[in-house]
Design a protein around this motif. Structure first.
Motif, PDB file in Angstrom:
ATOM      1  N   GLU A   1      32.375 117.218 -84.603  1.00 37.86           N
ATOM      2  CA  GLU A   1      32.004 116.956 -86.000  1.00 37.86           C
ATOM      3  C   GLU A   1      32.770 115.745 -86.528  1.00 37.86           C
ATOM      4  O   GLU A   1      32.195 114.863 -87.167  1.00 37.86           O
ATOM      5  N   ASP A   2      34.057 115.678 -86.243  1.00 35.80           N
ATOM      6  CA  ASP A   2      34.871 114.561 -86.735  1.00 35.80           C
ATOM      7  C   ASP A   2      34.548 113.253 -86.002  1.00 35.80           C
ATOM      8  O   ASP A   2      34.641 112.170 -86.582  1.00 35.80           O
ATOM      9  N   VAL A   3      34.197 113.391 -84.707  1.00 37.60           N
ATOM     10  CA  VAL A   3      33.768 112.187 -83.970  1.00 37.60           C
ATOM     11  C   VAL A   3      32.537 111.597 -84.624  1.00 37.60           C
ATOM     12  O   VAL A   3      32.420 110.370 -84.785  1.00 37.60           O
ATOM     13  N   LYS A   4      31.602 112.475 -84.979  1.00 40.81           N
ATOM     14  CA  LYS A   4      30.394 111.987 -85.640  1.00 40.81           C
ATOM     15  C   LYS A   4      30.728 111.331 -86.970  1.00 40.81           C
ATOM     16  O   LYS A   4      30.184 110.275 -87.330  1.00 40.81           O
ATOM     17  N   LEU A   5      31.679 111.949 -87.729  1.00 41.13           N
ATOM     18  CA  LEU A   5      32.099 111.337 -88.995  1.00 41.13           C
ATOM     19  C   LEU A   5      32.748 109.967 -88.754  1.00 41.13           C
ATOM     20  O   LEU A   5      32.550 109.016 -89.522  1.00 41.13           O
ATOM     21  N   PHE A   6      33.554 109.880 -87.670  1.00 41.86           N
ATOM     22  CA  PHE A   6      34.205 108.596 -87.360  1.00 41.86           C
ATOM     23  C   PHE A   6      33.164 107.495 -87.116  1.00 41.86           C
ATOM     24  O   PHE A   6      33.268 106.397 -87.671  1.00 41.86           O
ATOM     25  N   TRP A   7      32.169 107.795 -86.290  1.00 37.73           N
ATOM     26  CA  TRP A   7      31.174 106.763 -85.971  1.00 37.73           C
ATOM     27  C   TRP A   7      30.245 106.489 -87.150  1.00 37.73           C
ATOM     28  O   TRP A   7      29.738 105.369 -87.289  1.00 37.73           O
ATOM     29  N   ASP A   8      30.057 107.494 -88.009  1.00 37.72           N
ATOM     30  CA  ASP A   8      29.293 107.209 -89.232  1.00 37.72           C
ATOM     31  C   ASP A   8      30.040 106.199 -90.095  1.00 37.72           C
ATOM     32  O   ASP A   8      29.442 105.316 -90.719  1.00 37.72           O
ATOM     33  N   GLY A   9      31.357 106.359 -90.141  1.00 38.31           N
ATOM     34  CA  GLY A   9      32.158 105.373 -90.879  1.00 38.31           C
ATOM     35  C   GLY A   9      32.084 103.995 -90.237  1.00 38.31           C
ATOM     36  O   GLY A   9      31.946 102.974 -90.926  1.00 38.31           O
ATOM     37  N   ALA A  10      32.186 103.981 -88.887  1.00 41.75           N
ATOM     38  CA  ALA A  10      32.088 102.695 -88.184  1.00 41.75           C
ATOM     39  C   ALA A  10      30.731 102.041 -88.436  1.00 41.75           C
ATOM     40  O   ALA A  10      30.616 100.816 -88.587  1.00 41.75           O
ATOM     41  N   LYS A  11      29.711 102.860 -88.488  1.00 44.62           N
ATOM     42  CA  LYS A  11      28.353 102.368 -88.735  1.00 44.62           C
ATOM     43  C   LYS A  11      28.259 101.668 -90.081  1.00 44.62           C
ATOM     44  O   LYS A  11      27.513 100.689 -90.242  1.00 44.62           O
ATOM     45  N   LYS A  12      29.033 102.164 -91.062  1.00 44.28           N
ATOM     46  CA  LYS A  12      29.054 101.528 -92.389  1.00 44.28           C
ATOM     47  C   LYS A  12      29.927 100.275 -92.397  1.00 44.28           C
ATOM     48  O   LYS A  12      29.661  99.333 -93.140  1.00 44.28           O
ATOM     49  N   LEU A  13      30.986 100.292 -91.585  1.00 42.29           N
ATOM     50  CA  LEU A  13      31.915  99.152 -91.575  1.00 42.29           C
ATOM     51  C   LEU A  13      31.360  97.950 -90.797  1.00 42.29           C
ATOM     52  O   LEU A  13      31.572  96.795 -91.192  1.00 42.29           O
TER      53      LEU A  13
END
Length: 999
Positions: free
Chosen positions: A229-241
Motif C-alpha cells: 500500500e505504501d509502495v503504491k502511495l510512494f509511486w503515486d507521489g513520484a507520478k505527481k513529481l
C-alpha cells in the motif's frame, strides 16, 4: 455513521467517472451497534467559477445530458451566484451487516429522485480495537498537508525555495502526532514524500527536499521493508513529481545559464530522476499517463517508457519547442532571397548559441548525474531541423544566382565564371549590388553551417557522418563559382584602387617596391583565407575550385601589370629650350619592381592553397596518372601566368628603354663625329647616361637591372646594325624612330645621308660603344652580354679597320673556315713548321688528292709560302717548291728557313699562307689549285729537330662562296684601290668569274 458529528471527506478526483481514492478513515463506534449505519455519500465538486469561466467548458461537454447539466449550473450561478455541490448518490450500510473479520465489496449508489443506481463504490470495512496504522498514516499526511499549506501561505516563500523547515509550533505538533500514532521513521518519510509531491504541483518546493527524502526511503524500498500500500502511495507521489522535473528540463532555456541557483536546481532535478530510475516501478503502475505528457511518444515495441527514455524525449521536446520559438520570434521581414538567407543565418546562430550554452553549462551536469549526453541529443534534433529548413532554400538560391560578367577596363574583356546579366566595366560607378550581396550572404550562411557542423563533430566524433547536415557543402556547389567570381571582382577593384593611390615610394628603406605591390599581395592572401575558410571537403570540387582560383589570381597579376604600366607611362618627361628628353625616375623602377614582386609571389601562393595535398588526395581517390595530369594542367596555368607577367615586365622595360634611346643614339651618332673633339654636348649626354644608370642601379632589383641592360643592348644593337647595313647598302640609315635628325649637329646629320662613311666613323662609333658599355657596367669592364651586341660590336670593329687590316681579317676568317673542315674536297697539304728563336723553319712534305687542272686529268703543282699580313712581312722572301708534273700526289719534301725580326716574330694573329698552283707553260698565269693557312699559334717554338715534330695535315680550300663580314666591308669601299685589287685577286680564285656582292 448515523452520528453526524463524525464526518470525513476524501480528496477530490477531477475529470473522471472512475475515481480511485485509496484513503483510510478511522471512525469511533457507538454502543448501539445493531441500529447504527455507515452513510457513504459521493458528491460532484463544483468549483467557485464565474459564468464566463463555465462557458469556456462548453467544448468539453459530451452528449446532450452533459450539455443540459452545464446549462443548469450556468443558470444557478447566474441567478443566485451560488456554487453548490451536487449529490451523485448515497449508500447506507448497516453496521450489523459487517462481519467481525471485515469485508471488501462493491456498494450501489442511489438517489431519491432516481430510479436507476448512480454507480458503485468499492469499500474495505473492518472493526478494530485500536487505531489502524494506515489510518494513522493517512491522518498524519492530512495534518502534514494542512500545516504545510499554512506554512507556505504565511511565509510567502518563493517557488522551489521551501526545503522542509516548519515553524517551531508546527514542528512540535507533527512530532507529537507521529509519536501518538506510533508512526515509524520510514512512515514519517513516506508521508512527507506523498504530501510534498502532491503539494509541489501548485506550490513548487525545493528539489533538494525530494532528494533528501529519496535518499532516506530508497534503502527501505529496495529492501522490501515497505508494504504494498505504501509502495503504491510512494509511486503515486513520484507520478505527481515527475512532470515537474521533466518540465524543468524542457524549459531549461528560460533559466539563466551559469547561475549558481539554476545549476544547483538542475543537479537536484537530475538526482531525483536518477534515484527514481534505480528503483523498480510496479508493473501495474502507469508512471507516465498521457493526460500529463501530451508531448510523449510511445515506444515502437509497445513497452513502457523508462525514466531515461522520457528524459531523452523531454530534451528532444525542449529543443523542438525552442526551435519553434526561434522561428516564431525571428520571422523573415520580406521574401527576397537575401532576406531569407539572413533569416537562416540568424536561426542557425541562435540554435548554435543554445548548443554552446548547453555544452558550456549543462552538459557536464547531465553526464555526471545521469550519464546523459544532453548536448549531443540537442544537436541531433537541431541539425535535422536545420537541414530540412536550409537545404531547399540554398539549392534554390544557387540555381537563381545571376552571372557576374565584367571587363577589366582594358582592351581585353575578361569574363570570369559566374556573374551578372550584362557587362559592367571595372572602373564604372558600380556593378549591381544584388549578385555581390547575394553571394556574400550565401557565403556567410556557408560559414555559419560550417561552424555548426564543427560543433557537431566535436560532440559526436565517431558518428557525425550520419548527420543530415554533414554533406551541407554539396548544397552550395552551384554558389562557389559565384563566390570566386565575387572574390576576383573585388580583388580587381581593390588592385585598381591600390594602384591609383600608390605614391610610388618604397614602403621601407630595406625594400624596392611600393604600397600597391604590398596591397596586391594582401588582396591575394584574402582570397587564400577565403579558400581556407571554405575548407571544401570533396577532392573533385577542390581541384576545380583551386584551378579557378589560380586562374583568377593569374588574371589579377596581369591586370595589375597593365594598370601599373598605365600608371607610370607619362612619368619622366623633361622638356627644355635645348632639348626634350626622358629621364628614368624612381617611379619607373618601383613600377617594374612591383610587378616582379607580385610575380614572384605566385608560386608560394599556389603552394599555400594546398595544391600538393589535393593532388595527393586525388592519387588515393583516382589513378596516379589522372592526378599527375591534373597537376601538370595546374602547373601549366601557373607557368603561363608567370611568363605573361614576366613579358609584361619586359614590355615595360622596353618602353622605358625606348624612351631612353633617343639620347643614347644621339650620343653614339655625335660621338662618332666628335669623339676626339672638345664638345660640351658630349658631356651633357654622358651626365644623362650616368644619372639614369645610377637611378636604375639604385632602385631596380638586380634581376630587373640585368634585364634592362639586356634590352638596352638589344635596341642599341638594332641602331648600330642599321648604321652598318645602311653603309653596306649605300642608303640613308633608318633610325628616325630612335632620334630626331634635327637635334643632331650638321656634320653628324650629314653622315646619315652620306653614301659612304669612312672607317673612322665606325671606329669612333666602336669606341663610343665601349665607353657606354663601361658606363653601364659597375666594374668598368667591356663585357658584352647580348649576342646581338656582340655581333654588332664585331661589325663595328670590322668596318672601323683600315683596308690592310680588313684584308688580314679576311684571311683570318678563311683560316677559321679551314678549322671547321672535316672532309677536304680540294686535297690535303702535309707540312711541318717550327720557330727557332726569330727564325721560321717550314718543311713542305707532300700533297694528296689534288684537284686535276690539266686536260689530262693531272696537275703540275708547286707550293708558294707567304707570311701575312703582307705589310708586316713586306721584306720577307716568299719561297716556293719545285714543280711536280703530272702528279695528284706530289712529294715535295723541301725545307725552308725564313729569318724574321723580333717584331715580326711577335706579330699577333700572324699566318703562313700556303698556296698550291698549277704550272702552265702556255698561259700568262698559273692556275690556282687551293690554299691553306697555318696560324702562328699553331707553330711550336722549339729547338728540337723538325723531324721529331708531328706532321700537320692542312685541308686545301678555295673561296667558292665569299660572304664574310670582312669581304663585305671591303666591297663597300668602292673608291679604295687596295680593296679593289684584293677583291680582283680573290675573284680569280673563284671557280667561275662571278663574285658575290651584297651591294
Amino acid at each position: 455513521m448515523s452520528n453526524s458529528s463524525h464526518r470525513y471527506n476524501t480528496s477530490v478526483k477531477s475529470g473522471t467517472l472512475n475515481p480511485s481514492w485509496e484513503e483510510h478513515f478511522s471512525l469511533p463506534m457507538s454502543s448501539n451497534l445493531h441500529e447504527d449505519s455507515l452513510i457513504l455519500e459521493v458528491w460532484d465538486f463544483d468549483p467557485a467559477e464565474t459564468v464566463k469561466e463555465k462557458l469556456t467548458k462548453i467544448l468539453e461537454v459530451k452528449g446532450a445530458k452533459g450539455l443540459g447539466k452545464l446549462m443548469k449550473e450556468i443558470a444557478i450561478t447566474a441567478s443566485t451566484g451560488k456554487h453548490d455541490n451536487e449529490l451523485i448518490g448515497t449508500s447506507n450500510i448497516p453496521l450489523k451487516s459487517i462481519p467481525a473479520s471485515g469485508m471488501t465489496m462493491w456498494f450501489n449508489l442511489s438517489k431519491k429522485s432516481k430510479l436507476r443506481r448512480q454507480g458503485v463504490v468499492k469499500l474495505r470495512l473492518n472493526f478494530s480495537a485500536e487505531k489502524n496504522s494506515q489510518v494513522a498514516a493517512q491522518e498524519h499526511r492530512h495534518l502534514l498537508r494542512i500545516l504545510l499549506l499554512h506554512e507556505l501561505e504565511t511565509s510567502k516563500v518563493a517557488p522551489y525555495w521551501w526545503c522542509g523547515n516548519f515553524s517551531a509550533p508546527a514542528e512540535a505538533i507533527l512530532t507529537q502526532h507521529a509519536a501518538q500514532s506510533g508512526l515509524s521513521q520510514t512512515d514519517n518519510w513516506l508521508a512527507q514524500w506523498t504530501v510534498y509531491c502532491a503539494v509541489t504541483t501548485n506550490h513548487p518546493l525545493s528539489f533538494a527536499l525530494f532528494n533528501q527524502l529519496l535518499e532516506k526511503v530508497t534503502k527501505p524500498l529496495q529492501a522490501g521493508l515497505v508494504n504494498e500500500e505504501d509502495v503504491k502511495l510512494f509511486w503515486d507521489g513520484a507520478k505527481k513529481l515527475l512532470p515537474t522535473c521533466y518540465s524543468h528540463i524542457r524549459k531549461l532555456r528560460k533559466k539563466t545559464a551559469g547561475d549558481k541557483t539554476v545549476m544547483k536546481t538542475l543537479r537536484e532535478v537530475l538526482k531525483v530522476l536518477y534515484r527514481l530510475s534505480v528503483l523498480d516501478v510496479p508493473e501495474s503502475l502507469e508512471l507516465f499517463p498521457v493526460n500529463l505528457y501530451g508531448w510523449l511518444r510511445d515506444t515502437d515495441d509497445g513497452t513502457k517508457l523508462s525514466i531515461h527514455e522520457v528524459l531523452h524525449q523531454a530534451a528532444v521536446q525542449g529543443a523542438s519547442d525552442w526551435f519553434v520559438h526561434i522561428l516564431d520570434n525571428n520571422e523573415c521581414k520580406d521574401r527576397t532571397e537575401d532576406s531569407r538567407l539572413q533569416h537562416l543565418i540568424r536561426v542557425i546562430q541562435l540554435v548554435r548559441s543554445d548548443l554552446q550554452r548547453a555544452v558550456e553549462y549543462f552538459d557536464r551536469v547531465f553526464i555526471e548525474v545521469m550519464s546523459f549526453p544532453y548536448s549531443k541529443i540537442l544537436y541531433g534534433v537541431y541539425e535535422n531541423k536545420i537541414a530540412s529548413l536550409v537545404e531547399p532554400e540554398v539549392i534554390q538560391v544557387c540555381k537563381s544566382l545571376k552571372r557576374l560578367q565584367y571587363n577589366e577596363g582594358s582592351t581585353n574583356s575578361v569574363h570570369l565564371a559566374g556573374g551578372l546579366n550584362g557587362d559592367s566595366p571595372l572602373g564604372a560607378p558600380r556593378v549591381s549590388n544584388e549578385p555581390l550581396t547575394m553571394g556574400t550572404t550565401l557565403f556567410e550562411l556557408y560559414l555559419t553551417l560550417q561552424r555548426f557542423l564543427a560543433l557537431g563533430q566535436g560532440l559526436n566524433e565517431t558518428d557525425w557522418n550520419s548527420y543530415s547536415i554533414s554533406k551541407f557543402h554539396s548544397w552550395f556547389y552551384g554558389g562557389v563559382a559565384q563566390w570566386l567570381d565575387i572574390a576576383a571582382f573585388k580583388a580587381l577593384s581593390r588592385i585598381e584602387k591600390a594602384v591609383e593611390i600608390d605614391n610610388l615610394v618604397p614602403v621601407d628603406t630595406n625594400v624596392k617596391y611600393s604600397s600597391s605591390g604590398v596591397d596586391t599581395l594582401a588582396i591575394f592572401y584574402q582570397i587564400k583565407i577565403f579558400w581556407q575558410q571554405l575548407a571544401w571537403p570533396d577532392v573533385e570540387g577542390c581541384y576545380a575550385f583551386v584551378a579557378k582560383i589560380i586562374d583568377d589570381i593569374c588574371r589579377c597579376c596581369v591586370f595589375y601589370s597593365d594598370k601599373m604600366c598605365s600608371r607610370v607611362e607619362t612619368e619622366g618627361r623633361v622638356s627644355t629650350v635645348l632639348e626634350e628628353r626622358f629621364e628614368v625616375t624612381t617611379q619607373w623602377c618601383l613600377a617594374i619592381n612591383n610587378i616582379d614582386y607580385v610575380r614572384q609571389s605566385l608560386r608560394p601562393f599556389v603552394h599555400e592553397l594546398g595544391m600538393d595535398d589535393i593532388i595527393n588526395t586525388m592519387c588515393e581517390a583516382r589513378s596516379p596518372l589522372e592526378a599527375q595530369r591534373c597537376k601538370e594542367t595546374l602547373q601549366n596555368v601557373i607557368e603561363n601566368a608567370i611568363d605573361t607577367v614576366k613579358n609584361k615586365i619586359v614590355e615595360l622595360l622596353e618602353i622605358m628603354v625606348k624612351k631612353m634611346m633617343p639620347s643614347i643614339t644621339r650620343f653614339l651618332i655625335e660621338g662618332a663625329e666628335l669623339l676626339h673633339q672638345n664638345c660640351s654636348s658630349m658631356d651633357r649626354v654622358l651626365r644623362y647616361l650616368e644619372a639614369n644608370l645610377d637611378t636604375l642601379y639604385q632602385h631596380l632589383n638586380n634581376e630587373n637591372f640585368s634585364r634592362t641592360l639586356d634590352i638596352v643592348w638589344e635596341q642599341l644593337g638594332e641602331v648600330l646594325y642599321e648604321l652598318v647595313q645602311a653603309n653596306l647598302e649605300h642608303r640613308r640609315a633608318k633610325i628616325t624612330r630612335y632620334i630626331d635628325p634635327r637635334r643632331l649637329t650638321k656634320s653628324t646629320a650629314a653622315h646619315l645621308d652620306a653614301k659612304r662613311r669612312p672607317p673612322s666613323f665606325f671606329s669612333n662609333l666602336h669606341e663610343c660603344l665601349k665607353i657606354m658599355v663601361r658606363s653601364f657596367r659597375q666594374d668598368n669592364k667591356e663585357v658584352y652580354t647580348s649576342e646581338t651586341l656582340k655581333r654588332v660590336e664585331y661589325l663595328l670593329k670590322i668596318h672601323g679597320m683600315e683596308t690592310r687590316e680588313l684584308i688580314h681579317q679576311y684571311h683570318l676568317e678563311r683560316w677559321q673556315e679551314q678549322q671547321a673542315i672535316t672532309e677536304p674536297k680540294m686535297g690535303i697539304l702535309t707540312v711541318r713548321a717550327q720557330f727557332i728563336e726569330d727564325n721560321l723553319k717550314i718543311e713542305i712534305m707532300n700533297a694528296r688528292n689534288l684537284m686535276p687542272t690539266d686536260s689530262n686529268g693531272l696537275c703540275d703543282s708547286y707550293v708558294r709560302v707567304a707570311l701575312l699580313p703582307e705589310d708586316t712581312f713586306a721584306n720577307v722572301t716568299k719561297p716556293k717548291t719545285q714543280t711536280h708534273s703530272k702528279n695528284l700526289f706530289p712529294l715535295y719534301d723541301e725545307m725552308f728557313l725564313i729569318p724574321l725580326s723580333p717584331e715580326q716574330r711577335r706579330t699577333t694573329d700572324g699566318l703562313l699562307h700556303l698556296v698550291v698552283k698549277d704550272k702552265d707553260m702556255f698561259s700568262m698565269s698559273n692556275a690556282f689549285v687551293g690554299e691553306a693557312y697555318l696560324h702562328f699559334g699553331e707553330v711550336p717554338n722549339t729547338p728540337a729537330p723538325i723531324s721529331s715534330l708531328p706532321q700537320q695535315h692542312l685541308p686545301l680550300t678555295r673561296p667558292d662562296n665569299i660572304d664574310g663580314d670582312a669581304i663585305k666591308a671591303l666591297e663597300s669601299r668602292q673608291g679604295d684601290k687596295q680593296a679593289r685589287e684584293f677583291l680582283k685577286k680573290q675573284r680569280q680564285k673563284m671557280p667561275s668569274k662571278q663574285f658575290f656582292s651584297l651591294g
